[in-house]
Scaffold this active site. Structure first.
Site, PDB file in Angstrom:
ATOM      1  N   ASP A 260       0.837  -1.199  -0.025  1.00  0.00           N
ATOM      2  CA  ASP A 260       0.173   0.017   0.336  1.00  0.00           C
ATOM      3  C   ASP A 260       0.707   1.310  -0.095  1.00  0.00           C
ATOM      4  O   ASP A 260       1.921   1.372   0.058  1.00  0.00           O
ATOM      5  CB  ASP A 260      -1.046   0.009   1.042  1.00  0.00           C
ATOM      6  CG  ASP A 260      -2.254   0.781   0.860  1.00  0.00           C
ATOM      7  OD1 ASP A 260      -2.346   1.297   0.082  1.00  0.00           O
ATOM      8  OD2 ASP A 260      -3.173   0.305   2.044  1.00  0.00           O
TER       9      ASP A 260
ATOM     10  N   ASP B 122     -10.395   3.306  -3.257  1.00  0.00           N
ATOM     11  CA  ASP B 122     -10.976   2.033  -2.991  1.00  0.00           C
ATOM     12  C   ASP B 122     -12.451   2.147  -3.179  1.00  0.00           C
ATOM     13  O   ASP B 122     -12.843   3.122  -3.439  1.00  0.00           O
ATOM     14  CB  ASP B 122     -10.969   2.390  -1.325  1.00  0.00           C
ATOM     15  CG  ASP B 122      -9.652   2.038  -0.698  1.00  0.00           C
ATOM     16  OD1 ASP B 122      -8.626   1.930  -1.475  1.00  0.00           O
ATOM     17  OD2 ASP B 122      -9.658   2.029   0.613  1.00  0.00           O
TER      18      ASP B 122
HETATM   19  C1  GLA Z   1      -5.971   1.302   1.745  1.00  0.00           C
HETATM   20  C2  GLA Z   1      -6.143   0.342   0.552  1.00  0.00           C
HETATM   21  C3  GLA Z   1      -7.166  -0.611   0.747  1.00  0.00           C
HETATM   22  C4  GLA Z   1      -7.036  -1.361   2.020  1.00  0.00           C
HETATM   23  C5  GLA Z   1      -6.628  -0.272   3.083  1.00  0.00           C
HETATM   24  C6  GLA Z   1      -6.286  -0.754   4.369  1.00  0.00           C
HETATM   25  O1  GLA Z   1      -7.086   2.168   1.612  1.00  0.00           O
HETATM   26  O2  GLA Z   1      -6.408   0.878  -0.718  1.00  0.00           O
HETATM   27  O3  GLA Z   1      -7.513  -1.533  -0.330  1.00  0.00           O
HETATM   28  O4  GLA Z   1      -5.967  -2.079   1.778  1.00  0.00           O
HETATM   29  O5  GLA Z   1      -5.842   0.691   2.833  1.00  0.00           O
HETATM   30  O6  GLA Z   1      -5.989  -0.094   5.607  1.00  0.00           O
END
Ligand code: GLA
Length: 388
Positions: free
Chosen positions: A133, A188
Site C-alpha cells: 500500500d 478504494d
Molecule cells: C487502503 C487500500 C485498501 C486497504 C486499506 C487498508 O485504503 O487502498 O484496499 O488495503 O488501505 O488499510
C-alpha cells in the site's frame, strides 16, 4: 544476481479473496481457515480462486526487539506460519498486506526501512502474494519504493505475486509493468452501483465510478499476461442487487481485472455463489490474449463493451444502466465492432459467429440474425462470439 520481478506469475488475472472490504482489521485465524475450507467445499477453488489474502490489521502495533513484524497473537494464536501451512494444505496460496510508508493505512508498522527484513520473514512463512500500500509515504517516489520492495522479494528467493496499491496516484500504468503483477488504478471501491462516498481527504467509489476513472489514460495498452490493471477487490455479495453484482462481475472479467472476492464467502447467498463461480464468465477474464475490453458505445444508457478473444472470438457485455428493463434488437451488420489498439476487427460481413449467453448458459444463434434480448434493471447480457 540481478533482481527483477518474478516471472511466470499472474499469466491470467489473479483470483482469490481479500479480507478488507468486509472485515477491515477485524480478522483472525478462524476466519482465514473458514474461508479456505469454503474455497474447497463451495467449488471456488475449482472455479479458479487461488489466493487468500489478509489485508491490513494482521500485525501488532510495534515490531519486536529485532525489528521484525509480529503477527497479532490474539488474532493469530497459532502463529502466521501455521496459518499459511493450513492454507497451503488445501492447495491454495496465501497473501499478506503491508505498506511502503512508515505506517500502514490502519496505523500498523509499514515496511519503510525494513523491506529486505520483511521480505525474508514473508519467505520464511511461505507467503505467496504481497499487497503493498501507499499510506504515510511523504515525499517517497512511488516507482522507486515499489522497485525496492520488488527487489527485496526477489532477493528473499520465494516467488511472490506483487500487488501494487498506490491508487493510480503516480500513473502506475507508465512504470509498474516490470515492477509488479497488478496495480490498483483508483482509490478504494465501495458497494454501490455509481455513488461516491467522501471520507474527508479521500473518497471511495462505486462500480461505475471506478470503471470510468481512468478512461482518459492509456491503461488498456499496458495490461497483459503477468501485469494487470487492478480495479480493486470486488463488492459482489456485499449488498447491491443480484443484477448489479452480475454486471460488476461481468465488467471486472471483461476488463481483465484481478477477481479478488471481497465478501464473506462463508455466508454468501446461492445467487452470489452462482455469479462468482460462473465459469463461462471467468473464462473470458482468463482468455489467453489478455486484452482488456473497450467501450464500444453507451447510447440510451446501455453500455456496450467488447473484448477480443483468442481464435478471433469476442466477448460483448451489454449493461442496462436504466431504471427500467430494455429490449435490445442488435443488428451486427450495423455495428462494426473493432479494436484499433489490438487490431482485432469483427467483420461480420465476412465472418459468421455463433453467440453464447454466458449467464443464461444458452446458445443464441448466429450473427447472421439480429440478436434480441431483454435486459433487466442494471443487469447485463454477456455473450461470446465464436467464429463458425
Ligand atoms: C487502503 C487500500 C485498501 C486497504 C486499506 C487498508 O485504503 O487502498 O484496499 O488495503 O488501505 O488499510
Amino acid at each position: 544476481m540481478q533482481a527483477q520481478k518474478f516471472d511466470n506469475l499472474a499469466l491470467t488475472p489473479p483470483m482469490g479473496w481479500n479480507s478488507w472490504n468486509t472485515f477491515e482489521t477485524d480478522i483472525n485465524e478462524e476466519l482465514v481457515k473458514g474461508v479456505a475450507d469454503k474455497f474447497v467445499e463451495l467449488g471456488l477453488k475449482d472455479a479458479g480462486y487461488e489466493y487468500i489474502v489478509l489485508d491490513d490489521g494482521w500485525m501488532t502495533k510495534e515490531r519486536d526487539e529485532n525489528g521484525d513484524l509480529v503477527a497479532d497473537p490474539e488474532k493469530f494464536p497459532s502463529g502466521m506460519k501455521a496459518l499459511v501451512d493450513y492454507v497451503h494444505s488445501k492447495g491454495l496460496k496465501f497473501g499478506l498486506y503491508n505498506c511502503a510508508g512508515g505506517k500502514t493505512c490502519a496505523g500498523y508498522p509499514g515496511s519503510r526501512g525494513h523491506q529486505y527484513q520483511d521480505a525474508r520473514l514473508y519467505a520464511s512463512w511461505g507467503v505467496d502474494f504481497l499487497k503493498y500500500d501507499w499510506c504515510d509515504t511523504d515525499e517517497l517516489n512511488a516507482n522507486e519504493s515499489y522497485l525496492t520492495m520488488r527487489d527485496a522479494l526477489y532477493t528473499a528467493g520465494r516467488p511472490v505475486l506483487f500487488s501494487i496499491c498506490e491508487w493510480g496516484d503516480n500513473d502506475p500504468w507508465k512504470w509498474a509493468k516490470d515492477v509488479g503483477h497488478m496495480w490498483r488504478i483508483t482509490g478504494d471501491i465501495i458497494n454501490c452501483w455509481d455513488c461516491e462516498v467522501g471520507h474527508g481527504s479521500w473518497s471511495s467509489s462505486g462500480i461505475w465510478k471506478i470503471i470510468e476513472m481512468r478512461k482518459n489514460e492509456k491503461i488498456r495498452e499496458v495490461a497483459g499476461p503477468g501485469h494487470w490493471n487492478d480495479y480493486d477487490m470486488m463488492e459482489v455479495g456485499n449488498g447491491m442487487t443480484d443484477a448489479e453484482d452480475r454486471s460488476h462481475f461481468a465488467m471486472w472479467s471483461m476488463l481483465t481485472s484481478p477477481l479478488m472476492m471481497g465478501n464473506d464467502v462463508r455466508t454468501m447467498s446461492k445467487e452470489t455463489l452462482k455469479t462468482l463461480t460462473n465459469k463461462e464468465v471467468i473464462a473470458v477474464n482468463k482468455d489467453a490474449l489478455g486484452i482488456p475490453a473497450f467501450r464500444f458505445t453507451n447510447e440510451n444508457n446501455i453500455e456496450i463493451w467488447a473484448k477480443p478473444l483468442a481464435n478471433n472470438g469476442w466477448a460483448i457485455a451489454y449493461v442496462n444502466k436504466n431504471d427500467t428493463p430494455v429490449e435490445i434488437d442488435f443488428d451486427w451488420n450495423k455495428h462494426p465492432i473493432g479494436d484499433d489498439v489490438s487490431q482485432h476487427f469483427m467483420e461480420v460481413s465476412k465472418n459468421t459467429f455463433k453467440i453464447r449467453d454466458l449467464f443464461a448458459h444458452k446458445n443464441l444463434g448466429t450473427t447472421k440474425k439480429n440478436m434480441k434480448a431483454t435486459i433487466g434493471v442494471h443487469d447485463v447480457l454477456m455473450v461470446t462470439l465464436t467464429k463458425e
